[in-house]
Design a protein around this motif. Structure first.
Motif, PDB file in Angstrom:
ATOM      1  N   SER A  54       0.787  -1.134  -0.005  1.00 65.42           N
ATOM      2  CA  SER A  54      -0.066  -0.065   0.047  1.00 65.42           C
ATOM      3  C   SER A  54       0.820   1.217  -0.060  1.00 65.42           C
ATOM      4  CB  SER A  54      -1.020  -0.148   1.179  1.00 65.42           C
ATOM      5  OG  SER A  54      -0.098   0.093   2.146  1.00 65.42           O
ATOM      6  N   ILE A  55       0.235   2.388  -0.215  1.00 61.76           N
ATOM      7  CA  ILE A  55       1.039   3.680  -0.189  1.00 61.76           C
ATOM      8  C   ILE A  55       1.678   3.821   1.043  1.00 61.76           C
ATOM      9  CG2 ILE A  55       0.760   6.070  -0.504  1.00 61.76           C
ATOM     10  CD1 ILE A  55       0.695   4.783  -2.965  1.00 61.76           C
ATOM     11  N   ASN A  56       1.135   3.641   2.313  1.00 64.58           N
ATOM     12  CA  ASN A  56       1.752   3.695   3.523  1.00 64.58           C
ATOM     13  C   ASN A  56       2.867   2.743   3.701  1.00 64.58           C
ATOM     14  OD1 ASN A  56       0.070   5.947   4.011  1.00 64.58           O
ATOM     15  ND2 ASN A  56      -1.663   4.688   5.048  1.00 64.58           N
ATOM     16  N   ASN A  98       8.385   1.666   4.382  1.00 65.51           N
ATOM     17  CA  ASN A  98       9.636   0.767   4.316  1.00 65.51           C
ATOM     18  C   ASN A  98      10.834   1.424   3.425  1.00 65.51           C
ATOM     19  OD1 ASN A  98       8.173  -1.281   5.342  1.00 65.51           O
ATOM     20  ND2 ASN A  98       7.425  -1.978   3.431  1.00 65.51           N
ATOM     21  N   THR A  99      10.624   2.568   2.859  1.00 63.69           N
ATOM     22  CA  THR A  99      11.778   3.121   1.985  1.00 63.69           C
ATOM     23  C   THR A  99      12.184   4.525   2.606  1.00 63.69           C
ATOM     24  OG1 THR A  99       9.930   4.124   0.644  1.00 63.69           O
ATOM     25  CG2 THR A  99      10.905   2.013   0.023  1.00 63.69           C
ATOM     26  N   GLN A 100      11.848   4.638   3.737  1.00 65.83           N
ATOM     27  CA  GLN A 100      12.332   6.136   4.272  1.00 65.83           C
ATOM     28  C   GLN A 100      13.793   5.628   4.912  1.00 65.83           C
ATOM     29  OE1 GLN A 100       9.823   7.180   7.561  1.00 65.83           O
ATOM     30  NE2 GLN A 100       8.330   8.155   6.162  1.00 65.83           N
ATOM     31  N   PRO A 101      14.439   6.783   4.817  1.00 65.05           N
ATOM     32  CA  PRO A 101      15.889   6.767   5.363  1.00 65.05           C
ATOM     33  C   PRO A 101      16.000   6.229   6.914  1.00 65.05           C
ATOM     34  CG  PRO A 101      15.487   8.960   4.621  1.00 65.05           C
ATOM     35  CD  PRO A 101      14.452   8.107   4.301  1.00 65.05           C
ATOM     36  N   ALA A 102      17.055   6.073   7.368  1.00 62.13           N
ATOM     37  CA  ALA A 102      17.609   6.084   8.794  1.00 62.13           C
ATOM     38  C   ALA A 102      17.189   7.517   9.355  1.00 62.13           C
ATOM     39  CB  ALA A 102      18.671   5.150   9.209  1.00 62.13           C
ATOM     40  N   ALA A 103      17.168   7.626  10.628  1.00 58.35           N
ATOM     41  CA  ALA A 103      17.308   8.890  11.370  1.00 58.35           C
ATOM     42  C   ALA A 103      18.662   9.383  11.481  1.00 58.35           C
ATOM     43  CB  ALA A 103      16.914   8.632  12.844  1.00 58.35           C
ATOM     44  N   GLY A 104      19.874   8.460  11.286  1.00 51.78           N
ATOM     45  CA  GLY A 104      21.177   9.313  11.303  1.00 51.78           C
ATOM     46  C   GLY A 104      21.824   9.393  12.742  1.00 51.78           C
ATOM     47  N   SER A 105      22.827   8.603  13.076  1.00 54.41           N
ATOM     48  CA  SER A 105      23.496   8.892  14.248  1.00 54.41           C
ATOM     49  C   SER A 105      25.041   8.967  14.129  1.00 54.41           C
ATOM     50  CB  SER A 105      23.111   7.725  15.155  1.00 54.41           C
ATOM     51  OG  SER A 105      23.502   6.522  14.546  1.00 54.41           O
ATOM     52  N   THR A 140      20.080  -2.379   2.777  1.00 52.03           N
ATOM     53  CA  THR A 140      19.497  -2.444   1.593  1.00 52.03           C
ATOM     54  C   THR A 140      19.456  -1.446   0.537  1.00 52.03           C
ATOM     55  OG1 THR A 140      17.533  -0.883   2.866  1.00 52.03           O
ATOM     56  CG2 THR A 140      17.273  -3.271   3.318  1.00 52.03           C
ATOM     57  N   ARG A 141      20.276  -0.537   0.881  1.00 49.05           N
ATOM     58  CA  ARG A 141      20.460   0.505  -0.332  1.00 49.05           C
ATOM     59  C   ARG A 141      22.134   0.623  -0.150  1.00 49.05           C
ATOM     60  NH1 ARG A 141      15.605   2.298   1.775  1.00 49.05           N
ATOM     61  NH2 ARG A 141      16.661   3.601   3.537  1.00 49.05           N
ATOM     62  N   ALA A 142      22.730  -0.095  -0.633  1.00 51.38           N
ATOM     63  CA  ALA A 142      24.463  -0.426  -0.655  1.00 51.38           C
ATOM     64  C   ALA A 142      25.168   0.756  -1.581  1.00 51.38           C
ATOM     65  CB  ALA A 142      24.885  -1.579  -1.039  1.00 51.38           C
ATOM     66  N   ALA A 143      23.977   1.181  -2.458  1.00 54.67           N
ATOM     67  CA  ALA A 143      24.611   2.173  -3.243  1.00 54.67           C
ATOM     68  C   ALA A 143      24.304   3.747  -3.108  1.00 54.67           C
ATOM     69  CB  ALA A 143      24.141   2.225  -4.805  1.00 54.67           C
ATOM     70  N   MET A 144      23.939   3.912  -1.790  1.00 56.11           N
ATOM     71  CA  MET A 144      23.535   5.189  -1.404  1.00 56.11           C
ATOM     72  C   MET A 144      24.397   5.795  -0.030  1.00 56.11           C
ATOM     73  SD  MET A 144      21.115   7.658  -2.726  1.00 56.11           S
ATOM     74  CE  MET A 144      19.711   6.649  -2.928  1.00 56.11           C
ATOM     75  N   LEU A 145      25.035   6.746  -0.219  1.00 53.47           N
ATOM     76  CA  LEU A 145      25.749   7.405   0.840  1.00 53.47           C
ATOM     77  C   LEU A 145      24.648   8.330   1.552  1.00 53.47           C
ATOM     78  CD1 LEU A 145      28.116   7.595   2.765  1.00 53.47           C
ATOM     79  CD2 LEU A 145      29.055   9.392   1.187  1.00 53.47           C
TER      80      LEU A 145
END
Length: 359
Positions: free
Chosen positions: A86-88, A93-100, A108-113
């Motif tokens: 579903s859209i939700n 499931n595809t949002q980025p991490a909060a970042g620490s 799951t996205r090894a090509a993205m820094l």
């Protein structure tokens, strides 16, 4: 005379079943009465005799032999598995991490820094600025500005070497003007690996350097041998100090250790991503007359890491990438374009002979 009439009424409760009864389809067995052939016997001895010789009850037929046309049909393949969201669910499931931490790579996205400005940097204090490969920004949140690295920012020697460096080594400063910001970098779907230097040094191919913290010192390293321009590895970036650096590779990288009392390590220059700063690479050439005629093996140039000149490691990738410096010629060294370009580099070395040269 043949009697075509039915059997005596005292032996059967109803007419006998037709030929071929009961059906062999198991799905039909539930509608059959729980008796042999759906027949009720008035003679108990006859029923016992039939049970001894008839095998299992016929309303539950034995499983068909292998290869029989009877029995349940085989399972029909459903095709490739599909995931429908579903859209939700898709957004969650595809949002980025909060970042620490300053540099992060999602498995799951090894090509993205993901660069998290405002987090604690390696040098101390919040991260405000990084160096990144030109054109690698794909998205960012918050307020940021991008500025190309100054031509005189690191001295005259750096400027002269930058003048003939390929675009793969062009760096851009990304600065966060707000308190919090996130930057996303990628390049041609290459796999991103983040290394944290603790005072060590590393040399990275200019095309395979994605980003690094400003706490790391960097300079362009020019290889000595002119044959390196044919094989595609004249300019590299050397980093040292404390901080995070993100390197790129086509697929999962492989690390080869260079140690004393072990064989010399040879690598394809177009597959070499990085090596430790303690190593002094050389080029091994095997150019013959056949090579000039385009009849070479295609493996005429290799990078040579001799443990007698230093110990360390070499990072390679499962892909031969032609850098911008060698795009004008072939890897085997044949063709007029390679000869002209080699002549150009020879003249450039004479002009820049006062510049510091390493390797």
């Amino acid at each position: 005379m043949y009697n075509n009439s039915g059997p005596p009424q005292d032996y059967y409760s109803h007419a006998p079943p037709p030929a071929g009864y009961p059906p062999t389809n198991p799905d039909y067995s539930s509608s059959v009465p729980p008796t042999d052939y759906g027949v009720y016997y008035s003679d108990a001895s006859l029923q016992q005799s039939l049970h001894q010789h008839a095998g299992p009850p016929m309303h539950q037929p034995p499983p068909p032999p292998q290869g029989s046309f009877h029995g349940p049909p085989p399972a029909v393949p459903t095709g490739y598995p599909m995931e429908i969201y579903s859209i939700n669910q898709f957004v969650a499931n595809t949002q980025p991490a909060a970042g620490s931490c300053p540099f992060e790579v999602d498995k799951t996205r090894a090509a993205m820094l993901q660069v998290n400005f405002g987090c604690q940097s390696t040098a101390g204090g919040p991260l405000k600025q990084i160096y990144m490969k030109k054109g690698s920004m794909v998205a960012y949140t918050g307020e940021m500005k991008f500025e190309r690295e100054g031509i005189m920012e690191h001295g005259i020697g750096h400027m002269l070497k930058k003048a003939v460096t390929s675009e793969g080594a062009t760096l851009v400063k990304a600065t966060a003007t707000g308190a919090r910001a996130q930057l996303y970098c990628a390049d041609q779907n290459k796999m991103v690996t983040v290394l944290q230097l603790q005072g060590e040094s590393i040399c990275v191919n200019g095309d395979d350097l994605l980003a690094f913290e400003p706490s790391l010192q960097h300079k362009i390293v020019m290889m000595k041998k002119l044959s390196s321009i044919v094989s595609g590895g004249l300019f590299n970036v050397k980093l040292n100090g404390k901080g995070c650096v993100a390197i790129l590779s086509h697929g999962k990288p492989l690390t080869l250790v260079v140690r004393k009392e072990q064989p010399i390590v040879f690598t394809d220059p177009q597959a070499t991503v990085a090596w430790s700063g303690s190593l002094t690479p050389d080029f091994n050439t095997d150019v013959q007359f056949k090579t000039l005629l385009g009849r070479g093996s295609g493996e005429s140039f290799q990078m040579k890491f001799d443990p007698k000149k230093g110990e360390g490691f070499v990072v390679i990738q499962p892909f031969e990438e032609i850098s911008a410096a060698s795009s004008g010629g072939s890897g085997s060294g044949s063709g007029l374009a390679s000869a002209i370009f080699s002549r150009f580099v020879s003249v450039a070395f004479k002009v820049f002979k006062r510049c510091p040269v390493e390797g």
